[in-house]
Design a protein around this motif. Structure first.
Motif, short mmCIF file in Angstrom:
data_model
loop_
_atom_site.label_atom_id
_atom_site.label_comp_id
_atom_site.label_asym_id
_atom_site.label_seq_id
_atom_site.Cartn_x
_atom_site.Cartn_y
_atom_site.Cartn_z
N PHE A 89 0.81 -1.23 0.00
CA PHE A 89 0.00 0.00 0.00
C PHE A 89 0.84 1.28 0.00
O PHE A 89 0.55 2.22 -0.72
CB PHE A 89 -0.95 0.01 1.21
N PHE A 92 3.85 2.90 -3.37
CA PHE A 92 3.47 3.31 -4.73
C PHE A 92 4.55 4.15 -5.42
O PHE A 92 4.48 4.37 -6.62
CB PHE A 92 2.13 4.06 -4.71
N ARG A 93 5.52 4.63 -4.67
CA ARG A 93 6.57 5.44 -5.31
C ARG A 93 7.70 4.57 -5.87
O ARG A 93 8.55 5.05 -6.60
CB ARG A 93 7.15 6.44 -4.31
N VAL A 139 7.57 0.60 4.30
CA VAL A 139 7.97 1.92 3.79
C VAL A 139 9.24 2.42 4.48
O VAL A 139 9.63 3.56 4.29
CB VAL A 139 6.83 2.96 3.93
N PHE B 151 0.56 7.23 5.04
CA PHE B 151 1.49 6.75 4.02
C PHE B 151 1.75 7.80 2.95
O PHE B 151 2.37 7.51 1.93
CB PHE B 151 0.98 5.45 3.40
N LEU B 153 -0.40 9.62 0.99
CA LEU B 153 -1.19 9.64 -0.24
C LEU B 153 -1.76 11.03 -0.49
O LEU B 153 -2.16 11.72 0.44
CB LEU B 153 -2.36 8.64 -0.14
N ARG B 157 -5.36 10.13 -4.51
CA ARG B 157 -5.06 8.73 -4.22
C ARG B 157 -5.89 8.22 -3.05
O ARG B 157 -6.28 7.06 -3.02
CB ARG B 157 -3.57 8.56 -3.89
N ASN B 161 -7.80 5.05 -3.74
CA ASN B 161 -7.22 3.86 -3.10
C ASN B 161 -7.81 3.54 -1.73
O ASN B 161 -7.55 2.48 -1.18
CB ASN B 161 -5.71 4.01 -2.96
#
Lengths: 239, 248
Positions: A89, A92-93, A139, B151, B153, B157, B161
């Motif tokens: 999740f 994404f980068r 992450v 996170f 976003l 997103r 998401n």
């Protein structure tokens, strides 16, 4: 920290002064409703303090940041994503190859190999919690905030998860702020335990748990520290 | 055995229907066999296919227009409190007005024809869909939104998401309910606003010589197509990534 309510402002936290070293495991221990979660939310950037500031590496915290990840009780995983999807999740980068590598690594680290394509509702409470930890670690954050992460688990699973957390921490050295109301949990896990008072909460005392891991839960030192914390919380030793 | 139960209920209904048709004196109420012949007659005259297509055409357009406008609006209203505060009272005021009450206005605006019917279907599906999408967004657990923010976003997103997948189970239920409503409304709209379709068939068959066999034939077709629509949209609920939303 003050919250405004219908009955006027309520002072939740007052004059909190705490410094946490890089890589340290600090438990914030206090009675329910004392404001320890509020403190964690302020440090994590989800709440703005009414006065005072939070500095991490000399920089003021202005909001949530992927370098500092929260882990909630098991409800924090995304139910529509598989184990792999959840771990991916925050990635994404990254390009696909690196993402796949991280997913594989962290799924294995938390012991969920073989469940890559399972959905959270097919997992037990403890497994969901592992999944959330994996998603957070993937992450590569500097800091983990854990807000009573094992509170919803049964007591056996909770013990297993504690030693799992310590095992994972040996593999991935992170600074950990861990909020709990469980005295034993704090003595088992932390390098230091910050004991909070009731509302408006302030730091009553900071206790160093200088015992090496693995800790012997029946050693005189463990019991001594536990009793010290019981006393600080203001509970008599007998039930 | 379980699979046979619905069929035995249908068989029982047909049997009772036969008996009821025999006892009536007016001679107008058709028995199941007459209805079957009515269906065959409609099929031979080419009317059945024509009317079914006409009804489905209107439902598809009205419903799709509603889906592509109501869901974004509902998501927006659920996301921005201000928007909800401004528009929710209006939605709640419009909602109790039956779509059928709009028939005169819709004929006034669009004349007798497909557009009037499509507009009515659009209205009928739009409001429940918009309200359901708004509520779906508002019931997204805050922990999941926080995780999304944590996170890093972007808002877009978070929408695609977190909010969208989290509200999807509720959205699909709303899609199913509003498709049912759309199918109900097309029949009513066709009785007044147009000259084709299954709704038109029913009024026309009655007006042109009390052909009640064709009236009931129209009703049977409406029921069967409604059933097919519902069963098809239910397939969505079986998707693996959605099952979490419907309990176990």
């Amino acid at each position: 920290m003050e919250f405004s309510t219908d009955g006027g402002p309520i002072e939740v936290l007052t004059s909190i002064d705490l410094e946490v070293a890089d890589g340290e495991f600090v438990c914030i221990l206090g009675p329910s409703g004392c404001g320890k979660s509020t403190l964690l939310n302020i440090v994590g950037g989800f709440l703005a303090a009414t006065s005072g500031k939070v500095l991490i590496d000399g920089q003021a915290v202005t909001g949530p940041d992927p370098r500092r990840i929260f882990v909630f009780q098991e409800r924090g995983v995304f139910p529509w994503l598989t184990v792999e999807g959840n771990v991916a999740f925050g990635l994404f980068r990254l390009d696909a190859a690196e993402r796949a590598e991280r997913i594989a690594h962290y799924v294995k680290l938390v012991g969920l190999s073989g469940f890559e394509n399972a959905y959270p509702q097919e997992l037990s409470g403890g497994m969901k919690q592992r999944l959330e930890v994996a998603r957070a670690l993937a992450v590569n954050p500097d800091v983990l905030f854990l807000d009573e992460p094992f509170g919803a688990l049964d007591s056996i699973t909770r013990l297993v998860m504690r030693s799992e957390l310590l095992r994972i921490r040996r593999a991935e050295k992170k600074t950990i702020l861990f909020v709990t109301h469980d005295i034993d949990e704090s003595v088992q896990l932390a390098d230091r335990v910050v004991v909070m008072s009731t509302r408006p909460a302030t730091i009553r005392r900071i206790v160093d748990i200088e015992m090496p891991h693995p800790r012997d839960l029946s050693s005189p030192r463990y019991i001594e520290l536990r009793d010290l914390l019981l006393g600080e919380i203001g509970l008599a030793h007998k039930i | 055995m379980k699979r046979l139960l619905p069929f035995s209920a249908v068989a029982a209904l047909i049997a009772v229907w036969f008996l009821a048709a025999r006892t009536q004196t007016s001679g107008l109420f058709p028995n199941p066999l007459q209805v079957l012949f009515g269906l065959v007659e409609l099929l031979q005259r080419g009317l059945l296919a024509k009317y079914v297509v006409a009804s489905l055409y209107r439902v598809s357009w009205g419903y799709l227009l509603a889906v592509v406008t109501a869901i974004p609006l509902g998501l927006f209203l659920g996301w921005y409190r201000r928007g909800e505060q401004a528009l929710n009272p209006l939605l709640q005021l419009l909602r109790p007005i039956s779509p059928l009450a709009w028939i005169p206005i819709s004929i006034l605006w669009f004349g007798v024809g497909d557009m009037a019917a499509i507009f009515l279907i659009f209205l009928a599906s739009f409001l429940p869909l918009a309200v359901a999408s708004m509520n779906a967004v508002r019931s997204v657990p805050p922990t999941l939104l926080r995780a999304g923010r944590n996170f890093g976003l972007s808002n877009l997103r978070i929408l695609t998401n977190v909010i969208l997948p989290a509200s999807l189970p509720q959205l699909i239920v709303a899609l199913r309910i509003s498709l049912g409503v759309a199918w109900l409304v097309v029949v009513a709209a066709e009785m007044i606003a147009v000259n084709s379709g299954l709704g038109f068939l029913i009024v026309d068959a009655r007006n042109a010589g009390n052909r009640y066999d064709l009236v009931v034939a129209g009703m049977v077709m409406i029921g069967l197509i409604g059933l097919v629509l519902d069963v098809s949209i239910r397939q969505l609920e079986k998707m693996q990534a959605l099952r979490w939303g419907y309990g176990s």
